[in-house]
Design a protein around this motif. Structure first.
Motif, PDB file in Angstrom:
ATOM      1  N   GLY A   7      74.405 -78.164  -2.207  1.00  0.00           N
ATOM      2  CA  GLY A   7      75.191 -78.203  -3.434  1.00  0.00           C
ATOM      3  C   GLY A   7      76.681 -78.048  -3.179  1.00  0.00           C
ATOM      4  N   GLY A   8      77.447 -78.045  -4.254  1.00  0.00           N
ATOM      5  CA  GLY A   8      78.896 -77.872  -4.142  1.00  0.00           C
ATOM      6  C   GLY A   8      79.659 -79.169  -4.012  1.00  0.00           C
ATOM      7  N   ALA A   9      79.068 -80.285  -4.465  1.00  0.00           N
ATOM      8  CA  ALA A   9      79.731 -81.588  -4.330  1.00  0.00           C
ATOM      9  C   ALA A   9      81.033 -81.627  -5.112  1.00  0.00           C
ATOM     10  CB  ALA A   9      78.797 -82.713  -4.798  1.00  0.00           C
ATOM     11  N   TRP A  10      81.013 -81.111  -6.347  1.00  0.00           N
ATOM     12  CA  TRP A  10      82.229 -81.135  -7.165  1.00  0.00           C
ATOM     13  C   TRP A  10      83.320 -80.251  -6.557  1.00  0.00           C
ATOM     14  CZ3 TRP A  10      85.235 -83.626 -10.076  1.00  0.00           C
ATOM     15  CH2 TRP A  10      86.205 -83.004 -10.858  1.00  0.00           C
ATOM     16  N   GLU A  11      82.940 -79.092  -6.058  1.00  0.00           N
ATOM     17  CA  GLU A  11      83.924 -78.202  -5.414  1.00  0.00           C
ATOM     18  C   GLU A  11      84.528 -78.887  -4.186  1.00  0.00           C
ATOM     19  OE1 GLU A  11      80.947 -77.353  -6.404  1.00  0.00           O
ATOM     20  OE2 GLU A  11      81.389 -75.910  -8.011  1.00  0.00           O
ATOM     21  N   TYR A  12      83.694 -79.610  -3.453  1.00  0.00           N
ATOM     22  CA  TYR A  12      84.178 -80.348  -2.276  1.00  0.00           C
ATOM     23  C   TYR A  12      85.190 -81.410  -2.677  1.00  0.00           C
ATOM     24  CZ  TYR A  12      84.164 -83.672   1.607  1.00  0.00           C
ATOM     25  OH  TYR A  12      84.546 -84.515   2.611  1.00  0.00           O
ATOM     26  N   ASP A  35      74.895 -89.370 -12.683  1.00  0.00           N
ATOM     27  CA  ASP A  35      74.011 -88.374 -13.302  1.00  0.00           C
ATOM     28  C   ASP A  35      74.642 -87.933 -14.629  1.00  0.00           C
ATOM     29  OD1 ASP A  35      72.768 -85.954 -14.097  1.00  0.00           O
ATOM     30  OD2 ASP A  35      72.113 -85.575 -12.053  1.00  0.00           O
ATOM     31  N   PRO A  36      74.107 -88.395 -15.765  1.00  0.00           N
ATOM     32  CA  PRO A  36      74.725 -88.087 -17.069  1.00  0.00           C
ATOM     33  C   PRO A  36      74.959 -86.601 -17.311  1.00  0.00           C
ATOM     34  CG  PRO A  36      72.978 -89.717 -17.314  1.00  0.00           C
ATOM     35  CD  PRO A  36      72.895 -89.221 -15.901  1.00  0.00           C
ATOM     36  N   LYS A  37      74.020 -85.765 -16.868  1.00  0.00           N
ATOM     37  CA  LYS A  37      74.158 -84.326 -17.077  1.00  0.00           C
ATOM     38  C   LYS A  37      75.341 -83.756 -16.287  1.00  0.00           C
ATOM     39  CE  LYS A  37      71.471 -80.042 -16.968  1.00  0.00           C
ATOM     40  NZ  LYS A  37      70.159 -79.413 -16.617  1.00  0.00           N
ATOM     41  N   LYS A  38      75.424 -84.141 -15.015  1.00  0.00           N
ATOM     42  CA  LYS A  38      76.531 -83.658 -14.179  1.00  0.00           C
ATOM     43  C   LYS A  38      77.865 -84.201 -14.671  1.00  0.00           C
ATOM     44  CE  LYS A  38      73.886 -83.093  -9.888  1.00  0.00           C
ATOM     45  NZ  LYS A  38      73.717 -83.566  -8.489  1.00  0.00           N
ATOM     46  N   ARG A  39      77.860 -85.469 -15.096  1.00  0.00           N
ATOM     47  CA  ARG A  39      79.096 -86.089 -15.567  1.00  0.00           C
ATOM     48  C   ARG A  39      79.620 -85.408 -16.826  1.00  0.00           C
ATOM     49  NH1 ARG A  39      77.383 -90.971 -16.190  1.00  0.00           N
ATOM     50  NH2 ARG A  39      77.264 -91.018 -18.462  1.00  0.00           N
ATOM     51  N   SER A  40      78.735 -85.117 -17.769  1.00  0.00           N
ATOM     52  CA  SER A  40      79.163 -84.488 -19.026  1.00  0.00           C
ATOM     53  C   SER A  40      79.651 -83.066 -18.803  1.00  0.00           C
ATOM     54  CB  SER A  40      78.010 -84.497 -20.036  1.00  0.00           C
ATOM     55  OG  SER A  40      76.906 -83.747 -19.541  1.00  0.00           O
ATOM     56  N   ALA A  41      79.151 -82.432 -17.729  1.00  0.00           N
ATOM     57  CA  ALA A  41      79.561 -81.054 -17.439  1.00  0.00           C
ATOM     58  C   ALA A  41      81.009 -80.973 -16.936  1.00  0.00           C
ATOM     59  CB  ALA A  41      78.622 -80.436 -16.411  1.00  0.00           C
ATOM     60  N   LEU A  42      81.544 -82.095 -16.523  1.00  0.00           N
ATOM     61  CA  LEU A  42      82.915 -82.097 -15.991  1.00  0.00           C
ATOM     62  C   LEU A  42      83.973 -81.933 -17.073  1.00  0.00           C
ATOM     63  CD1 LEU A  42      82.708 -85.029 -13.386  1.00  0.00           C
ATOM     64  CD2 LEU A  42      82.563 -82.581 -12.945  1.00  0.00           C
ATOM     65  N   LEU A  93      87.992 -87.614 -11.744  1.00  0.00           N
ATOM     66  CA  LEU A  93      87.027 -88.070 -10.746  1.00  0.00           C
ATOM     67  C   LEU A  93      86.959 -89.593 -10.689  1.00  0.00           C
ATOM     68  CD1 LEU A  93      84.886 -87.572  -8.637  1.00  0.00           C
ATOM     69  CD2 LEU A  93      83.208 -87.219 -10.464  1.00  0.00           C
ATOM     70  N   TYR A  94      87.049 -90.239 -11.830  1.00  0.00           N
ATOM     71  CA  TYR A  94      87.055 -91.706 -11.838  1.00  0.00           C
ATOM     72  C   TYR A  94      88.239 -92.241 -11.026  1.00  0.00           C
ATOM     73  CZ  TYR A  94      83.292 -92.884 -15.121  1.00  0.00           C
ATOM     74  OH  TYR A  94      82.057 -93.099 -15.698  1.00  0.00           O
ATOM     75  N   GLU A  95      89.393 -91.604 -11.184  1.00  0.00           N
ATOM     76  CA  GLU A  95      90.581 -92.024 -10.436  1.00  0.00           C
ATOM     77  C   GLU A  95      90.389 -91.781  -8.938  1.00  0.00           C
ATOM     78  OE1 GLU A  95      95.376 -91.331 -10.802  1.00  0.00           O
ATOM     79  OE2 GLU A  95      94.093 -89.549 -10.775  1.00  0.00           O
ATOM     80  N   GLN A  96      89.922 -90.603  -8.580  1.00  0.00           N
ATOM     81  CA  GLN A  96      89.680 -90.261  -7.178  1.00  0.00           C
ATOM     82  C   GLN A  96      88.672 -91.216  -6.555  1.00  0.00           C
ATOM     83  OE1 GLN A  96      88.110 -86.295  -6.629  1.00  0.00           O
ATOM     84  NE2 GLN A  96      88.621 -86.240  -4.446  1.00  0.00           N
ATOM     85  N   LEU A  97      87.624 -91.521  -7.298  1.00  0.00           N
ATOM     86  CA  LEU A  97      86.587 -92.412  -6.807  1.00  0.00           C
ATOM     87  C   LEU A  97      87.101 -93.838  -6.640  1.00  0.00           C
ATOM     88  CD1 LEU A  97      83.614 -92.631  -6.012  1.00  0.00           C
ATOM     89  CD2 LEU A  97      83.063 -93.056  -8.411  1.00  0.00           C
ATOM     90  N   ALA A  98      87.949 -94.281  -7.556  1.00  0.00           N
ATOM     91  CA  ALA A  98      88.517 -95.637  -7.464  1.00  0.00           C
ATOM     92  C   ALA A  98      89.319 -95.801  -6.181  1.00  0.00           C
ATOM     93  CB  ALA A  98      89.394 -95.919  -8.687  1.00  0.00           C
TER      94      ALA A  98
END
Length: 300
Positions: free
Chosen positions: A22-27, A52-59, A66-71
Motif C-alpha cells: 500500500g501507500g501508492a498515493w503517498e508515493y 478504481d472509482p472508490k480510490k479516485r473519489s477519496a482523493l 493526479l490527472y496532471e501528474q499522470l499526463a
C-alpha cells in the motif's frame, strides 16, 4: 536537489508499494514534492488509483493534480493515448485553464510536432509573458531538437527576466562548456557566485574554467578559487588540492624572468601536496606512486 534522507524515504516507500504494502498515493505525492522523475512508476500507480472509482473519489480535489501528474508521466513513457485522455478530462473540468493549455503543448512536443508546439507556446506567452514553465519548455524543446544555438538564445532571453534562476545559469554554463565557449561559461559561474557565494561546486567549476582559459591573470584567480573551495569543504576536496598544484606549476612557468615581487609564495602548494599525499596514503595507497610522480613532474 534531493537529500539522502529524502531519497531513502522515497526508495523505501517505492519498495513498499512494489511489494503490495500500500501507500501508492503517498508515493505519488512524494515524487511530486521532490520533483523527481519516476515516470513508469507514476504511470503504473496513478492508473491503478484513477481506474478504481472508490480510490479516485477519496482523493477529492487532488484528483485533478493526479490527472496532471499522470499526463506528464505518460508523455515521458510515450503512452500518448493515456496522456491525451488525462488532458481531455482536465479540459472538461478547467476549460479556460492556461495550465492545461501547457499540457497540450507538451503533448505536441511528445508527438514531435515541434512547429505546432512552438506556435502554441508563443500564443500562451502572449497572454502571460512571465510564465517560467513555458520559457523553460521552449529551451527544452530546442535541446531536444539538437538546436543548441536556439537553446542558448532562449536561455539568455529567459535570464534577462529571471536573473535569480541558478538552475538556468548552470544549464547555460554547461552548454557553453560543451561548446568550449569558456569565457561565456565563466560569466555564468560569476553570476552563480554572486548569488550563491558559499556553494563549493561553483567555486571549483569556476576555477576549472579559468584554468582551462589559461593566462597568468586567469591562473592566479583560479588558484584563489581552488583555495576558497578547500576552505569551504574543510580541506577535503581532492580536485581543488590538485588544482592548486597545477595552477602553481603553470604560474611558475609563466612568471620566469619576472621580479620576485610578481612571484607567489610556495607555501600553499607545498601544503596542498602534503595533504594530497596524506589522503592517498589513507584511501588509495596503491596510487600513491602515481601521485608522487605527477607532483614531481610539476616540480612541487
Amino acid at each position: 536537489m534531493v537529500s539522502k534522507t529524502e531519497e531513502t524515504q522515497l526508495n523505501r516507500l517505492e519498495n513498499q508499494v512494489d511489494n503490495g504494502g500500500g501507500g501508492a498515493w503517498e508515493y505519488l505525492c512524494l515524487v511530486r514534492k521532490l520533483k523527481v522523475r519516476r515516470s513508469e512508476k507514476v504511470l503504473k500507480y496513478g492508473l491503478s488509483i484513477l481506474n478504481d472509482p472508490k480510490k479516485r473519489s477519496a482523493l477529492g480535489p487532488e484528483e485533478w493534480t493526479l490527472y496532471e501528474q499522470l499526463a506528464i508521466a505518460a508523455m515521458d513513457c510515450q503512452c500518448l493515448d493515456v496522456a491525451k485522455d488525462c488532458i481531455k478530462v482536465l479540459h472538461k473540468k478547467f476549460p479556460e485553464s492556461k495550465r492545461v493549455g501547457r499540457l497540450d503543448c507538451m503533448l505536441l512536443e511528445a508527438k514531435g510536432s515541434w512547429a505546432e508546439a512552438e506556435k502554441a507556446y508563443s500564443s500562451l506567452l502572449e497572454d502571460n509573458p512571465l510564465d517560467q514553465v513555458i520559457h523553460k519548455r521552449r529551451v527544452a524543446m530546442a535541446n531536444a531538437q539538437g538546436n543548441i544555438s536556439v537553446a542558448i538564445e532562449w536561455l539568455n532571453k529567459y535570464l534577462e527576466i529571471f536573473m535569480a534562476d541558478h538552475d538556468a545559469w548552470r544549464e547555460l554554463a554547461d552548454i557553453y562548456l560543451s561548446l568550449q565557449m569558456y569565457k561565456q561559461a565563466a560569466f555564468c559561474y560569476e553570476e552563480l557566485l554572486l548569488s550563491h557565494p558559499t556553494v563549493p561546486l561553483y567555486h571549483l567549476t569556476y576555477a576549472d574554467v579559468l584554468y582551462t582559459l589559461g593566462g597568468l591573470e586567469n591562473l592566479q584567480t583560479a588558484k584563489k578559487y581552488y583555495a576558497s573551495t578547500i576552505d569551504l569543504t574543510g580541506g577535503k576536496n581532492t580536485r581543488a588540492l590538485l588544482g592548486i598544484c597545477l595552477c602553481t606549476s603553470a604560474i611558475a612557468r609563466l612568471s620566469k624572468g619576472r621580479s620576485k615581487e610578481d612571484k607567489e609564495s610556495p607555501e600553499l602548494q607545498s601544503l596542498a601536496a602534503k595533504v594530497l599525499e596524506k589522503e592517498y596514503k589513507q584511501r588509495a595507497a596503491d596510487k600513491l606512486g602515481l601521485l608522487t610522480s605527477a607532483l614531481r613532474s610539476l616540480k612541487i
